[in-house]
Write a protein that holds these residues in place. Structure first.
Motif, short mmCIF file in Angstrom:
data_model
loop_
_atom_site.label_atom_id
_atom_site.label_comp_id
_atom_site.label_asym_id
_atom_site.label_seq_id
_atom_site.Cartn_x
_atom_site.Cartn_y
_atom_site.Cartn_z
N UNK A 146 3.92 -0.94 -5.45
CA UNK A 146 2.88 -1.43 -4.39
C UNK A 146 1.66 -1.60 -3.88
N UNK A 147 0.79 -2.42 -4.37
CA UNK A 147 -0.42 -2.53 -3.89
C UNK A 147 -1.15 -2.95 -2.88
N UNK A 148 -2.49 -1.55 -2.82
CA UNK A 148 -2.86 -1.42 -1.48
C UNK A 148 -3.98 -2.36 -1.43
N UNK A 149 -4.35 -2.72 -0.09
CA UNK A 149 -5.16 -3.44 0.56
C UNK A 149 -6.06 -3.23 1.29
N UNK A 150 -7.90 -3.23 0.75
CA UNK A 150 -8.85 -2.31 1.74
C UNK A 150 -9.26 -3.73 2.85
N UNK A 151 -9.29 -3.89 3.76
CA UNK A 151 -10.14 -5.39 4.02
C UNK A 151 -9.34 -6.75 2.96
N UNK A 206 -8.73 -6.97 0.06
CA UNK A 206 -9.31 -6.69 -1.50
C UNK A 206 -8.41 -5.78 -2.43
N UNK A 207 -8.48 -6.01 -2.88
CA UNK A 207 -7.47 -4.62 -4.83
C UNK A 207 -7.81 -3.12 -3.93
N UNK A 208 -7.49 -2.81 -3.85
CA UNK A 208 -8.12 -1.34 -3.75
C UNK A 208 -6.99 -0.34 -4.75
N UNK A 209 -6.02 -0.42 -4.45
CA UNK A 209 -5.17 0.76 -5.10
C UNK A 209 -3.51 0.79 -5.31
N UNK A 210 -2.90 1.50 -6.09
CA UNK A 210 -1.39 1.01 -6.08
C UNK A 210 -0.76 2.49 -5.80
N UNK A 211 0.01 2.09 -5.27
CA UNK A 211 0.84 3.67 -4.69
C UNK A 211 0.29 4.85 -5.40
N UNK A 212 0.97 4.58 -7.21
CA UNK A 212 0.88 5.53 -7.71
C UNK A 212 0.16 5.57 -8.72
N UNK A 230 2.73 -7.10 -3.19
CA UNK A 230 1.73 -6.31 -2.16
C UNK A 230 2.14 -5.81 -0.86
N UNK A 231 1.48 -4.63 -0.75
CA UNK A 231 1.78 -3.56 0.14
C UNK A 231 1.70 -4.13 2.22
N UNK A 285 7.33 6.06 0.52
CA UNK A 285 7.97 4.89 0.73
C UNK A 285 7.54 3.88 1.41
N UNK A 286 6.90 3.15 1.04
CA UNK A 286 6.16 2.39 0.31
C UNK A 286 6.42 1.62 -0.39
N UNK A 287 5.88 2.61 -1.64
CA UNK A 287 6.86 2.19 -2.83
C UNK A 287 8.04 1.40 -3.14
N UNK A 288 9.31 2.60 -2.10
CA UNK A 288 10.75 1.76 -2.17
C UNK A 288 10.37 1.19 -1.49
N UNK A 289 10.00 0.34 -0.32
CA UNK A 289 9.32 -0.44 0.14
C UNK A 289 9.58 -2.00 -1.23
N UNK A 290 8.33 -1.87 -1.74
CA UNK A 290 8.35 -2.37 -3.36
C UNK A 290 9.00 -3.08 -3.89
N UNK A 291 10.26 -1.89 -3.95
CA UNK A 291 11.37 -2.19 -4.62
C UNK A 291 12.40 -2.76 -3.85
#
Length: 261
Positions: free
Chosen positions: A150-155, A157-163, A116-117, A137-143
């Motif tokens: 990294x999984x991006x959340x919107x409020x 809730x699962x919204x998207x991945x970095x790629x 999770x981001x 940069x966010x994906x590198x943090x996940x690594x």
């Protein structure tokens, strides 16, 4: 295997290899990429339309020039091996410019580990391109915590991945995040939903927090790797897996590739 790339500038109705001696600071406004394997690609027309719509929203409204640029880029694509080209709109010296990157494709994968981001750095989450550096940069943090994405959340809730775009299964139903959540319109996810429609598989939208995906089978999909099984969510839900279904849908997905010209 290290990827290689050649950068082309669009000028006077043609693509020309960029002069490496010219250093110009640019801002990426739109970008679209897709896998080309042995002269074939999947949903090329959808990528073209998404790039055109993003470019229009970013202020480039000459569709005829955009079409000529796209066709010139496709004409440069080799008919053998694997490639991952990128069409770009950038702002340089207060002017809009079109660029094309002819890149070899990196190694392809079939599974993925996510985390999770901690934050969401996106400024224009519905457009493909402007946030690429921030998402990398966010994906590198996940690594650094053992994940690849990294999984991006919107409020929350699962919204998207970095790629990637995220889809999940509960029994025989395929689920996707609601369209109103902050995310890019994924060509790969649209293709998977099209396969589901052709097979009569129900597709529903679901706004979920990561913990609510416990026991679901999660897929990460994008134009490069196609469908990947998310095997582990670091410090997240425990996921189910259906290798047979994943393999069958990966085959269906890949079979939709068509000659690029």
């Amino acid at each position: 295997m290290q990827t290689t790339a050649t950068l082309y500038d669009w000028s006077a109705g043609a693509l020309a290899v960029r002069d490496d001696c010219e250093v110009v600071e640019t801002e990426l406004l739109a970008a679209d990429s897709f896998l080309v394997s042995s002269g074939r690609a999947l949903a090329l027309g959808l990528h073209r339309e998404r790039f055109a719509e993003t470019a229009r929203e970013q202020g480039f409204r000459d569709r005829a020039e955009l079409d000529a640029f796209w066709e010139a880029g496709v004409a440069l694509l080799p008919d053998d091996e694997r490639w991952f080209p990128r069409f770009e709109l950038v702002r340089a010296r207060d002017a809009l410019r079109l660029r094309f990157r002819l890149r070899t494709a990196p190694p392809l994968g079939t599974d993925l580990v996510v985390a999770t981001a901690a934050t969401d750095p996106r400024r224009v989450p519905h457009l493909k391109g402007p946030d690429i550096d921030r998402l990398n940069a966010l994906r590198q943090s996940a690594q650094r915590v053992g994940a690849q994405e990294a999984v991006l959340l919107d409020d929350g809730r699962v919204a998207d991945g970095t790629t990637t775009a995220l889809l999940w299964w509960r029994g025989g139903t395929l689920f996707a995040p609601p369209f109103e959540l902050a995310r890019v319109a994924s060509v790969a996810a649209r293709t998977v939903r099209g396969i589901a429609a052709a097979l009569g598989v129900p597709v529903e939208e679901e706004a979920v927090r990561p913990s609510e995906l416990d026991g679901a089978a999660l897929w990460a999909v994008n134009a490069l790797h196609g469908i990947r099984d998310v095997t582990v969510w670091v410090d997240g839900p425990t996921l189910a897996h259906d290798p047979g279904r994943t393999a069958a849908w990966r085959s269906r997905f890949g079979a939709l590739a068509r000659p690029i010209r």
